[in-house]
Design a protein around this motif. Structure first.
Motif, PDB file in Angstrom:
ATOM      1  N   UNK B 284       0.828  -1.219   0.000  1.00  0.00           N
ATOM      2  CA  UNK B 284       0.000   0.000   0.000  1.00  0.00           C
ATOM      3  C   UNK B 284       0.854   1.258   0.000  1.00  0.00           C
ATOM      4  N   UNK B 285       2.109   1.122   0.386  1.00  0.00           N
ATOM      5  CA  UNK B 285       2.992   2.291   0.461  1.00  0.00           C
ATOM      6  C   UNK B 285       3.434   2.781  -0.914  1.00  0.00           C
ATOM      7  N   UNK B 287       0.940   2.498  -3.561  1.00  0.00           N
ATOM      8  CA  UNK B 287      -0.340   2.453  -4.302  1.00  0.00           C
ATOM      9  C   UNK B 287      -0.552   3.670  -5.196  1.00  0.00           C
ATOM     10  N   UNK B 342       1.892   8.256  -3.301  1.00  0.00           N
ATOM     11  CA  UNK B 342       0.987   7.105  -3.139  1.00  0.00           C
ATOM     12  C   UNK B 342      -0.323   7.530  -2.466  1.00  0.00           C
ATOM     13  N   UNK B 343      -1.392   6.843  -2.827  1.00  0.00           N
ATOM     14  CA  UNK B 343      -2.696   7.080  -2.194  1.00  0.00           C
ATOM     15  C   UNK B 343      -2.741   6.260  -0.904  1.00  0.00           C
ATOM     16  N   UNK B 344      -2.779   6.944   0.234  1.00  0.00           N
ATOM     17  CA  UNK B 344      -2.733   6.239   1.509  1.00  0.00           C
ATOM     18  C   UNK B 344      -3.651   6.894   2.509  1.00  0.00           C
ATOM     19  N   UNK B 345      -4.499   6.239   3.236  1.00  0.00           N
ATOM     20  CA  UNK B 345      -4.667   4.784   3.182  1.00  0.00           C
ATOM     21  C   UNK B 345      -5.632   4.462   2.038  1.00  0.00           C
TER      22      UNK B 345
END
Lengths: 345, 345, 345, 345
Positions: B284-285, B287, B342-345
């Motif tokens: 996810x880091x 994404x 990145x998109x987080x979360x």
């Protein structure tokens, strides 16, 4: 027969209750939870509304031993080492789902668990509860150290090949993946939904406390010291463990021969299913059941064996194997209360 | 500069459109989809309602080459080998996201892909588009064979250690895990929600068509033939690939030394981030971004290096790397259009 | 008693097999699947490897009726209307999990299902199998039209309040949410993992074929025609249905009074659990079980009742209720084979 | 222009950082986090390793105001009411993402939020930041109360119909569903992975603090007091909100007419997309973007309008709308920094 559960509100406990509830020879006895004593179990787990309304109690070893016939302990690490001596002294049989009585070496325990080990005189009384391998010892045991979830999937996958002496013992690599329920019900950022969902994480590289447990079993069963590489990953799903294990072979064998070897090894074990060549089990195929399914593949290009072993971490990896051990200790069919088909899809 | 997309309705295409839409120097040209010709793109992807209302067209090489400056092909296996010759003959540069031009050996292609390879005269014109490694060749290329998602994560993770000659080349094991979008938009039971959700599956053991692609890169970069073990798993998430790679070391080095080695290797590459000792990247880091993040761990007990490399399979593993290659081919900053966090979360 | 399953490879069938396998009085008989005849069931569902190795057969009404005592049909819409007449003519009892025999009006069936209805003479023999409401009729039925998943959750939630005449019948709105397994095992973009995961979709607004089924039950039970608003949503999870139902009240009652009313209404029904005021059920709290849990809230600001009813769509919404009906038809305890606790977490 | 973020480690903050990072006219200024002061931001969020290495600071109103041009506050409920007076007194503009300045009535605030409201003199200076509706007021505002995620989706869906006087105002029911990131990064059993995954929960029935916020907007825009029913559900996904809203119509209009009405209402608003009759938006279709997509359906059987409005709760429902408001306050194009396409799949 009355079965008590100590450590009442974790996922191990609630899974034990699910299984005891359908067991033909056991019924639920005292539930102990110091933090929730006085509350009914269904307040913590509303899915048991109207079914398990029983109140939880404080721990009292003599009272417990009087009113129950066996105790399952599903307490956090470092707790059962203090409770079990009192229970054993009161003459009641114990099955411990925590890691407190799994390692024989107190040094290893301190090294990997980072806190004090159990008293050595009680440690000696513990039988490691890998049901398929230590069946006879378990039958007569008074204290079972129920195996960890990863060690169950890992060792059931490895033992047939390492015990034949076909494996290069220095080459063993276990790439393990687990659903999130394995981390328990305690709050933590590593179980926080938005951090874990749609995410795949590796964790505790070279530092997981299940490493010495796996190595102890491998050493016990082969007579030689084996050092493994073991990596754990968190997969965005609730239940399920898969161990993808790599072993260099000392001789050329085919996938078919490997499947035959494993099938024979487990021919008397109803909960271990060896898949035919070309088919590989997925974690959902054992969901909610006590099965450990194993798929095998030998790559002729590298003469390396890949072993895929899957379990439900809360059943064969915890509560189910504990029930299986209780069945063995009581002389019942080991499948008693454990004959459900996997829930699919 | 106009960028055309051939293979209009797959996930590779829609990700290319997302990235071209924010690119400072490219704009969307012709979208080709034989099956959907005449329909607007937003009919297939309603999230682009009001934004990409452009109609899709049939494939016409000369028309395409006239109206566009570069072509991205995101077609199924075996399609671009027929289209690209026509496009190159019309003088337009091509970036192929499929596997058709990745393997130089037509025998290997037939062996692993099970259908006919591209014409050898065109195959020779292809440059393998692993941006960080073949940067200079890419700048002057006319045809890019954009790397597979798994090979991108695998080879970026392996090259620093195999090129130093510290690795025991026979020991390389890549345990790869992917989100489900990697399987594309075509319907299949292995992408069917109820079969995949809450499930972890291994697939194509010893048979994945990315094996020869990884081995070709390793051989090119080391000058020796290297045979790997490569296992793929399907993880219940949409995007993300993690490769957990195991390599026996020929000399003792520490985790710190490994991190330093990798950091130096990639010091000029903005999209490869080496994590500090003790920290390991999660999928996810990265994404939605073009990063490849790499974490390292040397186990002193076995002198084995574990490499964790993660990418977004649709960005650095497909459309993002394709844009990065287009940037290099055009002399632009390789980060153009790819600088999103990145998109987080 | 032998139970046959027709429509062998869908999710309804595999769930029936799971439940029949643990049933005290039924055992698995013939499995019919025209598309898979000759193959063993475990080829389709490897989680049953070594357990259900039985081969599937072609449909043959007289053979089926001879070798079995009851038939469960879990076929796609429009199939059982052709098979059931032959089975009934052979004298065997049928439980149909499809919608073919649920609507008494053939006009309504054609309007909502868009294909030909069952023959009216057989339609008249069907008993609607909402176990808690039509218990007596079910006991003596030969053909059960097993309710749809949404209608089960909806009508169990609505009937106590509409039957008291406290509800403004024109105000009924059912906002329904379902897991993806409800869409079955047939491939479709709306069950494609990457399209559904991390996504929430509404579908079939005002057009769902369960609307006339719910309205028929409400009319039967109140004697007046009731037109509802019913909206369905697809939730990224495998199992579970929640209906959030809104009803304007004609008189002022409190949440406590509503809970009391519902508790009394279902006091003899072991599978309907009414939650205490202030607690609301979640879908996971019935996972794998035959429960329908209902929570209630009256908003004094609007005098509107909100009803939250949850079921496992494959159990109480399909196979579980079918077993419950078989139990009633055979004079057994309606809980036979259905006494499992929910699987949690 | 320097933008400071107060409340540094929550999901609102990290999303603000993602958006500011791509903004053409703003750059990241001071990050304030009392709990993490001194640590670099990437320690908390490793996906920003090498990108946002900036250290977090303690809150200091005068220092903040000196070094920054605007402040975004993404603090827990009850915090910004204490900080914003100091910031305004130092002359810096504030955009508050919490609920502290949204309700004009201090009585309502205390009733629903259960703690002390902001000082009334500052409350009066706040402009409610629903960008599409209060555009002009926002342009000249010094303090923006950025709307809640649910109220954004709800009111954008409701306003066109309630402002035409076609709606029966007593009939409004909003059935709202949210992904789990809306609950923030604070640990809680209701964000614990194994409790939420594969589960659908309703929560806070009749008690959600967004109820008075929605009602205040409806009253402001219609001039009459409107009481709504509003139910919230937690969906197992990270991002996304869907409001399914039901309104009885006072006159007969068709779906087409409703679509036309809404399209005209929002014709100047680039972030609100009205779907054509027969198409309904899903949450993934706005993922990572600032869009609010709206689908409409009139059921002629009941003359009831169903409105489906979807947003990304962290973008249009929080950080994205905050940036949109900052754009308006600074006279920039309201799309500045917000022109990304949704991430799909």
């Amino acid at each position: 027969m009355k079965a008590s559960i100590v450590g009442g509100t974790g996922y191990g406990s609630v899974e034990l209750i699910r299984l005891i509830n359908k067991h033909p020879y056991m019924e639920l006895g005292t539930i102990v939870s110091n933090s929730q004593a006085g509350n009914s179990f269904s307040q913590t787990y509303p899915h048991l509304t109207g079914i398990i309304e029983q109140r939880m109690e404080d721990f009292d070893a003599s009272n417990l031993s009087e009113k129950n016939d066996i105790v399952f302990l599903a307490t956090p690490s470092g707790v059962s080492s203090n409770l079990i001596p009192k229970l054993l002294d009161n003459g009641i049989k114990c099955i411990d789902l925590s890691g407190d009585f799994r390692l024989r070496s107190t040094e290893e325990y301190e090294l990997w668990y980072k806190h004090s080990p159990a008293d050595e005189s009680y440690l000696k009384q513990a039988t490691y509860g890998l049901s398929e391998i230590y069946t006879e010892k378990i039958r007569s045991a008074k204290l079972i150290a129920n195996p960890g979830c990863y060690p169950t999937a890992s060792t059931l996958g490895l033992l047939p090949i390492v015990k034949t002496n076909l494996a290069d013992n220095k080459s063993i690599i276990i790439d393990a993946k687990s659903g999130v329920s394995g981390a328990g019900r305690g709050l933590s950022l590593t179980s926080h939904y938005a951090e874990i969902n749609e995410n795949l994480k590796a964790y505790k590289l070279g530092a997981h406390q299940h490493i010495p447990e796996i190595e102890q079993v491998l050493q016990d069963e082969t007579g030689t010291q084996i050092t493994i590489t073991f990596t754990t990953h968190l997969v965005p799903m609730t239940r399920g463990i898969m161990c993808t294990t790599y072993v260099n072979l000392k001789e050329n064998i085919s996938t078919e021969q490997a499947v035959q070897l494993y099938t024979q090894f487990y021919e008397k074990n109803p909960f271990v299913r060896i898949r035919k060549p070309g088919t590989i089990p997925a974690t959902k195929e054992v969901l909610g059941s006590n099965y450990c399914d194993i798929g095998l593949h030998v790559d002729p290009r590298t003469n390396r064996l890949t072993i895929i072993s899957v379990i439900d971490n809360l059943v064969k990896g915890a509560a189910g194997q504990a029930i299986q051990n209780a069945n063995l200790m009581n002389g019942w069919d080991e499948r008693a209360g454990l004959d459900d088909l996997p829930l699919y899809p």
